[in-house]
Scaffold this active site. Structure first.
Site, PDB file in Angstrom:
ATOM      1  CD1 TRP A 478      32.949  43.410  41.658  1.00  6.48           C
ATOM      2  CD2 TRP A 478      33.740  41.252  40.848  1.00  6.48           C
ATOM      3  NE1 TRP A 478      31.975  42.542  41.382  1.00  6.48           N
ATOM      4  CE2 TRP A 478      32.416  41.442  40.988  1.00  6.48           C
ATOM      5  CE3 TRP A 478      34.149  40.126  40.613  1.00  6.48           C
ATOM      6  CZ2 TRP A 478      31.532  40.411  40.528  1.00  6.48           C
ATOM      7  CZ3 TRP A 478      33.603  39.204  40.089  1.00  6.48           C
ATOM      8  CH2 TRP A 478      32.470  39.135  40.087  1.00  6.48           C
ATOM      9  CE1 TYR A 482      29.045  37.516  43.456  1.00  2.95           C
ATOM     10  CE2 TYR A 482      30.632  35.979  42.450  1.00  2.95           C
ATOM     11  CZ  TYR A 482      29.284  36.302  42.911  1.00  2.95           C
ATOM     12  OH  TYR A 482      28.225  35.552  42.247  1.00  2.95           O
ATOM     13  CG  ASP A 498      29.020  44.700  41.289  1.00  3.17           C
ATOM     14  OD1 ASP A 498      29.507  43.714  40.825  1.00  3.17           O
ATOM     15  OD2 ASP A 498      27.743  45.105  41.142  1.00  3.17           O
TER      16      ASP A 498
END
Length: 544
Positions: A478, A482, A498
């Site tokens: 994640w 990101y 997410d």
């Protein structure tokens, strides 16, 4: 459409919405040739098919001619028309008398036109057009190289400039020869020519928009001195720098000022709202039409102000050093995603019924991060907590480890810069209210960046970037996705696991698992990052 081997054809047609429906009435049918923007991937291609041609590299001449003769501003930046009899190149919508068709050649970028020996038109100012979408259709590697060049990675002339191409290629993980080949194929000009074009156009804008002395203009544009700038501008515009001074000079202001045009339509509201929710007290501030923050770059510290207007950003720097202007401008362009072809991206995403209600026809933009290292640290602090809690932790970090601005530069509560990697690598983070493991992860990331083991500004493909980030302690899938999405400008980055994305894709109260989200997102390539922003914005949950 999914292919037999499960991959996605990224060269599918991206329909430009402004050429469809009622808005297309009165436009020649052959404009359909301008609706295609083929985006070849480094890893995804139709099995057995030849490498697709990038529209931006070989624009359809007849379609471009019809767009050019219509003087339609909606094609601004998509191509440039060069007139062989005058040696000048123009943007669509130029008010000058139309040339004969046989004397016109079309190029996808300003750098390509200047490489062929043409100079910018003084009436339509093609050097002030927003970034060419042709570059967005090139492989991600070329896009990363272009961002580094715009941030000033290549020197301002001399032997060091040629060596700079090799250093740039090394940062990207390829040879200098391969980098030059990619630029000739996808941009139509060498890396050095792109750097020359960017530098000379920036110098012209500074000469016209400001009252800075020539010495400061030269430094701000990236030249080593006035003589080099004089030679470059004389070669590009066929006139001396003093002749480019606008007759209506701006009054001298307390700081450097530069206008950054955006690719229209431009709605900065969602980006400003995103930034305001995460703004660090003492470091940054966002309101309905303004973004302000502290910075420390290339030995210059200060406060910047970005005024968001319907057509772009008015950037002002308080620093006394003009050298900071180029890297700051490049970062602001990334933060507000000014060069994104939002209508083409929106048309592609709106094909999916799930996204149609979430993606406006005017498109979405990715709220970029000011600095990759800063975002990695903030992402580590924000793991498994709310946005508000993450901002509180980051504020504590700034108060304990961030340096104060020099006297006289602090402005309206903005007085500290975000801690440097060197400072965080040895910092005591025990009183922040985070776990020992998380504190160790932050110091490990800071040490890797401070020592040069990891260059967050010039990683390789998306897959390699994610893998390298995941090698760092505390960084999972994640966080890596990101950071790639917001800080590294990867348009296809997508944190499928997410929670906010999963909630946004829920149906009948059932939330899909990560594997199902990943499968659904395949149809959104190569713009999955924009799909993520649309889903976060349309979801009731608060995203990171």
């Amino acid at each position: 459409m999914p292919l037999p081997d499960g991959s996605i054809d990224r060269a599918s047609e991206l329909v430009l919405p402004e050429l469809d429906g009622p808005s297309a009435q009165g436009l020649p049918p052959s404009f359909a040739a301008l609706r295609r923007l083929e985006a070849p991937s480094e890893n995804v291609r139709r099995p057995g098919a030849a490498r697709p041609t990038v529209w931006g590299m070989r624009p359809d001449p007849e379609a471009c001619w019809r767009a050019f003769t219509s003087r339609d501003r909606r094609f601004d930046g998509r191509f440039f028309a060069a007139v062989r009899t005058t040696g000048i190149y123009c943007r669509p919508g130029c008010p000058a008398r139309l040339p004969a068709r046989q004397n016109v050649t079309f190029y996808s970028t300003a750098a390509a036109a200047e490489s062929a020996g043409f100079r910018p038109c003084r009436r339509c100012r093609p050097d002030s057009a927003p970034g060419s979408p042709a570059w967005l259709g090139a492989p991600a590697l070329v896009g990363r190289a272009l961002r580094l060049i715009e941030a000033g990675s290549l020197g301002a002339g001399g032997e060091g400039e040629s060596r700079g191409v090799e250093v740039l290629a090394e940062r990207l993980g390829i040879t200098g020869r391969r980098l030059r080949q990619l630029f000739e194929e996808h941009v139509g000009a060498s890396p050095l020519k792109v750097a020359h074009t960017h530098r000379s156009h920036l110098a012209r804008r500074l000469l016209e928009q400001t009252s800075l002395p020539l010495e400061q203009v030269a430094l701000a544009a990236g030249y080593s001195g006035v003589r080099r700038m004089h030679a470059a501008l004389s070669a590009t515009f066929r006139c001396a720098p003093r002749e480019l001074r606008c007759s209506r000079k701006q009054a001298a202001a307390s700081g450097l000022r530069l206008w950054l045009p955006a690719r229209l339509p431009f709605d900065p509201g969602p980006t400003l709202a995103f930034l305001a929710l995460r703004a660090l007290p003492g470091v940054e501030f966002a309101s309905a039409d303004t973004y302000r923050r502290t910075y420390a770059l290339d030995g210059a510290a200060g406060v910047l102000e970005a005024r968001l207007l319907p057509t772009g950003v008015e950037l002002t720097l308080s620093s006394a050093s003009p050298r900071a202007l180029v890297p700051v401008a490049a970062r602001i362009q990334r933060v507000f995603d000014l060069d994104a072809d939002v209508q083409a991206i929106a048309a592609h995403l709106r094909r999916d019924p799930w996204l149609r209600a979430l993606v406006p026809r005017a498109g979405v933009r990715i709220p970029g991060a000011w600095d990759p290292f800063e975002l990695v640290v903030r992402a580590l602090l924000g793991q498994q907590v709310t946005v508000t809690a993450a901002r509180t932790l980051a504020s504590r970090l700034v108060e304990r480890c961030g340096e104060e601005l020099p006297p006289g530069l602090a402005s309206e509560g903005l007085r500290r810069v975000f801690p440097t990697p060197q400072r965080l690598a040895i910092a005591d983070l025990g009183e922040l209210g985070i776990t020992r493991a998380r504190a160790q992860a932050i110091r490990a990331v800071a040490s890797a960046v401070a020592s040069g083991k990891m260059d967050l500004a010039a990683l390789h493909s998306l897959d390699k970037t994610v893998a390298m980030l995941k090698d760092l302690p505390g960084v999972g899938e994640w966080t890596a996705q990101y950071v790639s999405l917001r800080a590294l400008g990867e348009p296809d980055a997508f944190p499928a696991g997410d929670l906010g994305l999963r909630r946004a894709l829920s149906r009948d109260g059932l939330m899909p698992v990560e594997r199902e989200v990943q499968k659904r997102s395949e149809r959104w390539r190569p713009w999955r990052a924009y799909a993520a922003i649309a889903l976060w914005s349309g979801s009731s949950s608060v995203s990171r």
